[in-house]
Design a protein around this motif. Structure first.
Motif, mmCIF file in Angstrom:
data_model
loop_
_atom_site.group_PDB
_atom_site.id
_atom_site.type_symbol
_atom_site.label_atom_id
_atom_site.label_comp_id
_atom_site.label_asym_id
_atom_site.label_seq_id
_atom_site.Cartn_x
_atom_site.Cartn_y
_atom_site.Cartn_z
ATOM 1 N N ASN A 128 22.041 30.953 -40.274
ATOM 2 C CA ASN A 128 22.355 30.397 -41.586
ATOM 3 C C ASN A 128 22.860 28.959 -41.462
ATOM 4 O O ASN A 128 22.600 28.128 -42.333
ATOM 5 C CB ASN A 128 23.401 31.262 -42.295
ATOM 6 C CG ASN A 128 22.823 32.579 -42.784
ATOM 7 O OD1 ASN A 128 21.622 32.681 -43.049
ATOM 8 N ND2 ASN A 128 23.658 33.603 -42.898
ATOM 9 N N ASP A 129 23.576 28.667 -40.391
ATOM 10 C CA ASP A 129 24.046 27.300 -40.162
ATOM 11 C C ASP A 129 22.867 26.341 -39.999
ATOM 12 O O ASP A 129 22.867 25.227 -40.532
ATOM 13 C CB ASP A 129 24.939 27.235 -38.918
ATOM 14 C CG ASP A 129 26.344 27.730 -39.199
ATOM 15 O OD1 ASP A 129 26.703 27.912 -40.384
ATOM 16 O OD2 ASP A 129 27.106 27.943 -38.228
ATOM 17 N N LYS A 131 19.820 26.781 -41.176
ATOM 18 C CA LYS A 131 19.161 26.665 -42.489
ATOM 19 C C LYS A 131 19.875 25.630 -43.352
ATOM 20 O O LYS A 131 19.235 24.824 -44.036
ATOM 21 C CB LYS A 131 19.161 28.027 -43.194
ATOM 22 C CG LYS A 131 18.181 29.031 -42.625
ATOM 23 C CD LYS A 131 18.267 30.344 -43.395
ATOM 24 C CE LYS A 131 17.343 31.394 -42.792
ATOM 25 N NZ LYS A 131 17.470 32.698 -43.500
ATOM 26 N N LEU A 132 21.207 25.659 -43.307
ATOM 27 C CA LEU A 132 21.980 24.705 -44.093
ATOM 28 C C LEU A 132 21.718 23.278 -43.619
ATOM 29 O O LEU A 132 21.529 22.365 -44.430
ATOM 30 C CB LEU A 132 23.474 25.029 -43.989
ATOM 31 C CG LEU A 132 24.441 24.048 -44.667
ATOM 32 C CD1 LEU A 132 24.090 23.885 -46.150
ATOM 33 C CD2 LEU A 132 25.887 24.520 -44.507
ATOM 34 N N VAL A 134 19.033 22.096 -42.060
ATOM 35 C CA VAL A 134 17.663 21.703 -42.429
ATOM 36 C C VAL A 134 17.585 21.372 -43.922
ATOM 37 O O VAL A 134 16.936 20.397 -44.320
ATOM 38 C CB VAL A 134 16.665 22.817 -42.062
ATOM 39 C CG1 VAL A 134 15.293 22.526 -42.657
ATOM 40 C CG2 VAL A 134 16.559 22.949 -40.544
ATOM 41 N N ASN A 135 18.257 22.154 -44.750
ATOM 42 C CA ASN A 135 18.256 21.874 -46.193
ATOM 43 C C ASN A 135 18.899 20.523 -46.490
ATOM 44 O O ASN A 135 18.435 19.790 -47.373
ATOM 45 C CB ASN A 135 18.986 22.984 -46.948
ATOM 46 C CG ASN A 135 18.181 24.272 -47.015
ATOM 47 O OD1 ASN A 135 16.959 24.245 -46.906
ATOM 48 N ND2 ASN A 135 18.850 25.398 -47.175
ATOM 49 N N LEU A 136 19.951 20.187 -45.758
ATOM 50 C CA LEU A 136 20.587 18.883 -45.933
ATOM 51 C C LEU A 136 19.631 17.757 -45.533
ATOM 52 O O LEU A 136 19.549 16.730 -46.216
ATOM 53 C CB LEU A 136 21.863 18.804 -45.088
ATOM 54 C CG LEU A 136 23.052 19.631 -45.564
ATOM 55 C CD1 LEU A 136 24.168 19.622 -44.519
ATOM 56 C CD2 LEU A 136 23.589 19.099 -46.889
ATOM 57 N N LYS A 138 16.395 17.846 -45.627
ATOM 58 C CA LYS A 138 15.337 17.762 -46.643
ATOM 59 C C LYS A 138 15.801 16.965 -47.851
ATOM 60 O O LYS A 138 15.013 16.246 -48.483
ATOM 61 C CB LYS A 138 14.901 19.165 -47.063
ATOM 62 C CG LYS A 138 14.095 19.904 -45.998
ATOM 63 C CD LYS A 138 13.727 21.310 -46.464
ATOM 64 C CE LYS A 138 12.884 22.023 -45.404
ATOM 65 N NZ LYS A 138 12.543 23.417 -45.816
ATOM 66 N N VAL A 139 17.079 17.101 -48.187
ATOM 67 C CA VAL A 139 17.631 16.346 -49.309
ATOM 68 C C VAL A 139 17.747 14.861 -48.949
ATOM 69 O O VAL A 139 17.405 13.980 -49.742
ATOM 70 C CB VAL A 139 19.016 16.901 -49.707
ATOM 71 C CG1 VAL A 139 19.692 15.985 -50.722
ATOM 72 C CG2 VAL A 139 18.876 18.304 -50.271
ATOM 73 N N LYS A 142 13.852 13.766 -47.568
ATOM 74 C CA LYS A 142 12.755 14.187 -48.452
ATOM 75 C C LYS A 142 11.434 14.310 -47.670
ATOM 76 O O LYS A 142 11.402 14.939 -46.619
ATOM 77 C CB LYS A 142 12.642 13.225 -49.633
ATOM 78 C CG LYS A 142 13.916 13.186 -50.474
ATOM 79 C CD LYS A 142 13.770 12.274 -51.659
ATOM 80 C CE LYS A 142 14.969 12.360 -52.584
ATOM 81 N NZ LYS A 142 16.257 11.979 -51.946
ATOM 82 N N VAL A 191 28.298 21.250 -41.713
ATOM 83 C CA VAL A 191 27.744 22.600 -41.533
ATOM 84 C C VAL A 191 28.766 23.545 -40.907
ATOM 85 O O VAL A 191 29.000 24.644 -41.413
ATOM 86 C CB VAL A 191 26.466 22.550 -40.672
ATOM 87 C CG1 VAL A 191 25.969 23.960 -40.386
ATOM 88 C CG2 VAL A 191 25.384 21.741 -41.370
#
Length: 218
Positions: A128-129, A131-132, A134-136, A138-139, A142, A191
């Motif tokens: 989960n860490d 995933k967090l 990678v999501n950051l 992507k933001v 982009k 994270v």
């Protein structure tokens, strides 16, 4: 190794784990023969097992499996270069501070599977860490985040840690050391909330020329 409790109790604590052929062979011989054997006698038994046709076949199958994985990774990277002419390649090792992931239960074979249960729970936590993180990314980046590859590893001393490669658009970003440092900061401060550690391989490119870091063109 014969005096290492982590090795001796590996199968008890990792019943769902798959070990490399040489480790599997070592554990098998350890289980089937008394630990009171002299080291030389133990080595002779290992040597005989190594020469068996059955073990050689296992090595061949493992080699095919490793080759398949390597080929798949190479194809993935080639596709990234088909998408972008230049890539900024970053490599990081993401870890946790010593003691952060250590369990309360003792690492031994008498723990009734508690250690293995603990590992499963912690593995979900560390996934989960990532995933967090990678999501950051992507933001922040982009569409310029062209791709990423990772491997989750486990070591009794280090506990869980990641090897992570990030591919950014090389036409938009060039300062790999600074960007890698920023991503390390995200991992450590955002994270893991101060419980993480990070190695920035890009800061030591001259020592890791075989890793092909920084700007790479098609």
């Amino acid at each position: 190794l014969r005096e290492n409790e982590y090795v001796l109790n590996a199968k008890g604590n990792f019943p769902d784990g798959k070990f490399k052929p040489y480790i599997e062979l070592y554990l098998k011989v350890s289980e089937n023969h008394s630990l009171n054997l002299l080291d030389l006698d133990f080595i002779i038994i290992l040597y005989k097992e190594l020469k068996l046709p059955e073990f050689k076949e296992i090595l061949i199958q493992q080699g095919k499996y490793d080759h398949t994985k390597k080929t798949r990774n190479e194809k993935h990277i080639k596709k990234l270069f088909n998408y972008k002419n230049k890539l900024l390649v970053i490599r990081l090792a993401l870890r946790y501070k010593e003691g952060y992931l250590l369990p309360e239960c003792r690492y031994d074979i008498q723990n009734n599977g508690e250690y293995n249960k603990y590992l499963k729970q912690k593995s979900e936590h560390v996934k989960n860490d990532l995933k967090l993180l990678v999501n950051l990314l992507k933001v922040i980046y982009k569409n310029d985040l062209t791709g990423y590859m990772w491997k989750l590893r486990y070591d009794p001393q280090k506990q869980f840690y990641y090897q992570l490669m990030i591919f950014l658009d090389g036409d938009r970003y060039t300062k790999d050391v600074a960007i890698a440092k920023e991503i390390c900061g995200l991992w450590k401060d955002t994270v893991t909330v101060g419980n993480g550690e990070c190695t920035n391989f890009n800061a030591y490119k001259k020592q890791h020329t075989n890793l092909s870091l920084g700007i790479k063109s098609r």
